[in-house]
Write an enzyme that holds these catalytic residues in place. Structure first.
Site, PDB file in Angstrom:
ATOM      1  N   GLY A   1       0.818  -1.211   0.000  1.00 50.18           N
ATOM      2  CA  GLY A   1       0.000   0.000   0.000  1.00 50.18           C
ATOM      3  C   GLY A   1       0.850   1.258   0.000  1.00 50.18           C
ATOM      4  O   GLY A   1       0.498   2.238   0.642  1.00 50.18           O
TER       5      GLY A   1
ATOM      6  N   ASN B   1       1.277   3.351  -2.362  1.00 52.86           N
ATOM      7  CA  ASN B   1       0.914   4.344  -3.389  1.00 52.86           C
ATOM      8  C   ASN B   1       0.197   5.565  -2.825  1.00 52.86           C
ATOM      9  O   ASN B   1       0.005   6.548  -3.535  1.00 52.86           O
ATOM     10  CB  ASN B   1       0.049   3.708  -4.478  1.00 52.86           C
ATOM     11  CG  ASN B   1      -1.241   3.116  -3.938  1.00 52.86           C
ATOM     12  OD1 ASN B   1      -1.226   2.092  -3.278  1.00 52.86           O
ATOM     13  ND2 ASN B   1      -2.345   3.781  -4.178  1.00 52.86           N
ATOM     14  N   THR B   2      -0.223   5.497  -1.561  1.00 56.59           N
ATOM     15  CA  THR B   2      -0.951   6.641  -0.994  1.00 56.59           C
ATOM     16  C   THR B   2      -0.792   6.644   0.531  1.00 56.59           C
ATOM     17  O   THR B   2      -0.153   5.744   1.089  1.00 56.59           O
ATOM     18  CB  THR B   2      -2.452   6.580  -1.406  1.00 56.59           C
ATOM     19  OG1 THR B   2      -3.108   7.769  -0.981  1.00 56.59           O
ATOM     20  CG2 THR B   2      -3.163   5.378  -0.784  1.00 56.59           C
ATOM     21  N   GLY B   3      -1.372   7.668   1.174  1.00 56.09           N
ATOM     22  CA  GLY B   3      -1.418   7.704   2.645  1.00 56.09           C
ATOM     23  C   GLY B   3      -0.051   7.599   3.292  1.00 56.09           C
ATOM     24  O   GLY B   3       0.961   8.073   2.770  1.00 56.09           O
ATOM     25  N   ILE B   4      -0.023   6.926   4.445  1.00 56.29           N
ATOM     26  CA  ILE B   4       1.234   6.872   5.203  1.00 56.29           C
ATOM     27  C   ILE B   4       2.245   5.941   4.539  1.00 56.29           C
ATOM     28  O   ILE B   4       3.441   6.102   4.718  1.00 56.29           O
ATOM     29  CB  ILE B   4       0.996   6.490   6.681  1.00 56.29           C
ATOM     30  CG1 ILE B   4       0.453   5.077   6.835  1.00 56.29           C
ATOM     31  CG2 ILE B   4       0.060   7.467   7.353  1.00 56.29           C
ATOM     32  CD1 ILE B   4       0.387   4.632   8.301  1.00 56.29           C
ATOM     33  N   GLY B   5       1.764   4.980   3.744  1.00 55.26           N
ATOM     34  CA  GLY B   5       2.685   4.082   3.026  1.00 55.26           C
ATOM     35  C   GLY B   5       3.552   4.862   2.052  1.00 55.26           C
ATOM     36  O   GLY B   5       4.767   4.651   1.967  1.00 55.26           O
TER      37      GLY B   5
ATOM     38  N   TYR C   1     -13.083  -4.475  11.446  1.00 53.41           N
ATOM     39  CA  TYR C   1     -11.819  -3.724  11.333  1.00 53.41           C
ATOM     40  C   TYR C   1     -11.014  -3.848  12.621  1.00 53.41           C
ATOM     41  O   TYR C   1      -9.819  -4.167  12.594  1.00 53.41           O
ATOM     42  CB  TYR C   1     -12.101  -2.252  11.019  1.00 53.41           C
ATOM     43  CG  TYR C   1     -10.842  -1.407  10.933  1.00 53.41           C
ATOM     44  CD1 TYR C   1      -9.950  -1.561   9.867  1.00 53.41           C
ATOM     45  CD2 TYR C   1     -10.529  -0.462  11.912  1.00 53.41           C
ATOM     46  CE1 TYR C   1      -8.784  -0.799   9.780  1.00 53.41           C
ATOM     47  CE2 TYR C   1      -9.368   0.304  11.829  1.00 53.41           C
ATOM     48  CZ  TYR C   1      -8.504   0.136  10.768  1.00 53.41           C
ATOM     49  OH  TYR C   1      -7.340   0.888  10.689  1.00 53.41           O
TER      50      TYR C   1
HETATM   51  N1  LIG Z   1      -5.467   6.770   8.718  1.00 52.55           N
HETATM   52  C1  LIG Z   1      -5.570   6.496  10.005  1.00 52.55           C
HETATM   53  O1  LIG Z   1      -6.099   7.311  10.780  1.00 52.55           O
HETATM   54  C2  LIG Z   1      -5.076   5.197  10.558  1.00 52.55           C
HETATM   55  C3  LIG Z   1      -5.197   4.970  11.943  1.00 52.55           C
HETATM   56  C4  LIG Z   1      -4.742   3.765  12.466  1.00 52.55           C
HETATM   57  C5  LIG Z   1      -4.191   2.812  11.617  1.00 52.55           C
HETATM   58  N2  LIG Z   1      -4.091   3.043  10.275  1.00 52.55           N
HETATM   59  C6  LIG Z   1      -3.521   1.974   9.432  1.00 52.55           C
HETATM   60  O2  LIG Z   1      -2.518   2.531   8.594  1.00 52.55           O
HETATM   61  C7  LIG Z   1      -2.397   1.740   7.405  1.00 52.55           C
HETATM   62  C8  LIG Z   1      -2.324   2.655   6.204  1.00 52.55           C
HETATM   63  O3  LIG Z   1      -3.538   3.355   6.106  1.00 52.55           O
HETATM   64  P1  LIG Z   1      -3.692   4.808   5.447  1.00 52.55           P
HETATM   65  O4  LIG Z   1      -4.324   5.650   6.480  1.00 52.55           O
HETATM   66  O5  LIG Z   1      -2.452   5.254   4.787  1.00 52.55           O
HETATM   67  O6  LIG Z   1      -4.847   4.460   4.382  1.00 52.55           O
HETATM   68  P2  LIG Z   1      -5.000   4.660   2.813  1.00 52.55           P
HETATM   69  O7  LIG Z   1      -4.574   6.021   2.413  1.00 52.55           O
HETATM   70  O8  LIG Z   1      -6.389   4.226   2.492  1.00 52.55           O
HETATM   71  O9  LIG Z   1      -3.961   3.605   2.228  1.00 52.55           O
HETATM   72  C9  LIG Z   1      -4.240   2.230   2.289  1.00 52.55           C
HETATM   73  C10 LIG Z   1      -3.395   1.511   1.266  1.00 52.55           C
HETATM   74  O10 LIG Z   1      -3.760   0.124   1.310  1.00 52.55           O
HETATM   75  C11 LIG Z   1      -3.974  -0.314  -0.015  1.00 52.55           C
HETATM   76  N3  LIG Z   1      -4.865  -1.467  -0.104  1.00 52.55           N
HETATM   77  C12 LIG Z   1      -6.150  -1.583   0.277  1.00 52.55           C
HETATM   78  N4  LIG Z   1      -6.640  -2.794  -0.067  1.00 52.55           N
HETATM   79  C13 LIG Z   1      -5.621  -3.454  -0.690  1.00 52.55           C
HETATM   80  C14 LIG Z   1      -5.499  -4.724  -1.292  1.00 52.55           C
HETATM   81  N5  LIG Z   1      -6.527  -5.568  -1.391  1.00 52.55           N
HETATM   82  N6  LIG Z   1      -4.301  -5.087  -1.818  1.00 52.55           N
HETATM   83  C15 LIG Z   1      -3.250  -4.240  -1.772  1.00 52.55           C
HETATM   84  N7  LIG Z   1      -3.312  -3.012  -1.238  1.00 52.55           N
HETATM   85  C16 LIG Z   1      -4.488  -2.626  -0.710  1.00 52.55           C
HETATM   86  C17 LIG Z   1      -4.593   0.900  -0.704  1.00 52.55           C
HETATM   87  O11 LIG Z   1      -4.544   0.740  -2.120  1.00 52.55           O
HETATM   88  P3  LIG Z   1      -5.491   1.621  -3.094  1.00 52.55           P
HETATM   89  O12 LIG Z   1      -4.883   2.980  -3.139  1.00 52.55           O
HETATM   90  O13 LIG Z   1      -5.447   0.875  -4.392  1.00 52.55           O
HETATM   91  O14 LIG Z   1      -6.850   1.621  -2.463  1.00 52.55           O
HETATM   92  C18 LIG Z   1      -3.668   1.983  -0.178  1.00 52.55           C
HETATM   93  O15 LIG Z   1      -2.464   1.979  -0.886  1.00 52.55           O
HETATM   94  C19 LIG Z   1      -3.593   0.776   7.418  1.00 52.55           C
HETATM   95  O16 LIG Z   1      -3.146  -0.505   7.794  1.00 52.55           O
HETATM   96  C20 LIG Z   1      -4.513   1.348   8.474  1.00 52.55           C
HETATM   97  O17 LIG Z   1      -5.295   0.351   9.099  1.00 52.55           O
HETATM   98  C21 LIG Z   1      -4.505   4.218   9.730  1.00 52.55           C
END
Ligand SMILES: NC(=O)c1ccc[n+]([C@@H]2O[C@H](COP(=O)([O-])OP(=O)(O)OC[C@H]3O[C@@H](n4cnc5c(N)ncnc54)[C@H](OP(=O)(O)O)[C@@H]3O)[C@@H](O)[C@H]2O)c1
Length: 339
Positions: free
Chosen positions: A65, A67-71, A221
């Site tokens: 993951g 490609n966006t967000g914290i990744g 979740y």
């Molecule tokens: N944001 C928060 O407040 C928060 C809080 C606590 C924990 N987290 C954790 O932090 C991590 C990153 O989240 P984020 O906030 O950066 O969210 P995000 O911006 O939605 O990024 C999520 C990433 O996961 C990818 N993904 C989703 N389903 C997938 C699949 N089937 N196969 C491969 N990749 C997949 C998405 O790909 P696409 O771009 O193609 O959808 C995207 O690259 C997650 O594990 C989340 O649970 C986040």
């Protein structure tokens, strides 16, 4: 004469301000107090900065993951530190666009993407075969991808989507990459969990894989994020003595695309709530800091199987420390992926 006019105007202005303050003392005090409290909450939510400067030149990193967000922010930082970064993304077009951004923002050319859909065990196997063709070692694996509170959906293999993507896809991925990770020891596996794990109790083993009896999107979740911590703990004990260390973490509350499913329901109510929430969240870069800390910080070289938040060790919930549940989850996961 001219100076006198200016002096009179200034005195008049001061008097107007004084009168305004005296007439609105209570209102102004409330406004200033609210402002200070909101600023304090925002500062608290943002957490501490991470200033570690460790370079990781020549090391290979995979980030799911990315490609966006914290990744994506994690990928930019680790590329700046000299690593070869491979982002694993389900949508190759989004992945390629992200690679262009990561290269531009990090100044590194050593960044690439390989397609990986964690909702398909076939895709996970194909991804790891590709990696084995090109890589001789893997220094850091960051299991970051996630899906939150989606409507009831199943993965290609018939598992409930959040359990399937957040835990099972990463479980198989990690196991199939373990030989390369062990070759690179000292090496690290970072699993991105969430504070949301505290909102659930023990894992519901009766129905965790499919959730056909009862489905609550938020509960699924929180349980999947509890799985991330239990997986990290069990992995740590199984990898004891190998030089491979494991870390689970909560990145903070961050304004990313993660809320997409939650926001898409009852929009009239949820969009305003999300707007207010987003005023108090971390930026994706701030959210990436605990990922980066767990991936590189020198002080964690000898630590394993622990949980972190705001770049510091924290205590997870009691169910997250249940060794029996961690073993049971491992055995169930092995069966589900056919290992
Ligand atoms: N944001 C928060 O407040 C928060 C809080 C606590 C924990 N987290 C954790 O932090 C991590 C990153 O989240 P984020 O906030 O950066 O969210 P995000 O911006 O939605 O990024 C999520 C990433 O996961 C990818 N993904 C989703 N389903 C997938 C699949 N089937 N196969 C491969 N990749 C997949 C998405 O790909 P696409 O771009 O193609 O959808 C995207 O690259 C997650 O594990 C989340 O649970 C986040």
């Amino acid at each position: 004469m001219y100076n006198g006019v200016i002096l009179c105007a200034a005195m008049e202005y001061t008097e107007v301000v004084q009168n305004f303050v005296l007439d609105h003392t209570i209102g102004l005090s409330v406004a200033v107090s609210v402002g200070v409290v909101l600023w304090g909450i925002r500062r608290y939510v943002k957490g501490p900065r991470y200033y570690g400067k460790r370079r990781i030149d020549g090391k290979t990193v995979i980030i799911t993951g990315g490609n966006t967000g914290i990744g994506k922010e994690t990928a930019i930082d680790l590329a700046k530190r000299g690593a070869k970064v491979i982002i694993a993304c389900r949508d190759i077009t989004r992945g390629n666009n992200a690679v262009d951004d990561i290269k531009r923002l990090s100044g590194s050319t050593n960044v690439s993407v390989i397609q990986l859909d964690l909702a398909s065990l076939k895709s996970v196997r194909k991804f790891t075969e590709e990696i084995h063709k090109t890589e001789k070692r893997l220094d850091i694996l960051i299991n970051n991808a996630g899906v939150m509170a989606c409507p009831y959906m199943k993965t290609e293999d018939g598992l409930e989507m959040q359990f399937g993507v957040n835990h099972i896809g990463h479980f198989l991925l990690t196991n199939l990459l373990l030989d390369l990770i062990k070759k690179a020891a000292p090496s690290r596996i970072v699993n991105v969990s969430s504070l949301a794990h505290v909102f659930t109790g023990q894992l519901n083993f009766d129905d965790i894989a499919k959730r056909e009896k009862y489905y609550n999107a938020e509960e699924a979740y929180t349980q999947s994020k509890l799985c991330n911590i239990l997986f990290t703990n069990e992995l740590a004990s199984r990898l004891s003595g190998t030089g491979v260390t494991t870390y689970s973490l909560h990145p903070g509350a961050i304004d990313t695309e993660l809320g997409r499913h939650w926001r898409s329901k009852q929009r009239l109510i949820r969009e305003p709530i999300y707007f207010i929430y987003s005023l108090f969240t971390k930026t994706p870069y701030e959210g990436a800091l605990t990922n980066i800390y767990c991936a590189v910080d020198e002080s964690l070289d000898k630590e394993t199987g622990k949980y972190y938040s705001d770049c510091a060790e924290k205590a997870p919930s009691k169910p997250a420390l249940d060794e029996g549940a961690a073993k049971k989850l491992w055995e169930l996961s092995e069966k589900l992926v056919g290992l």
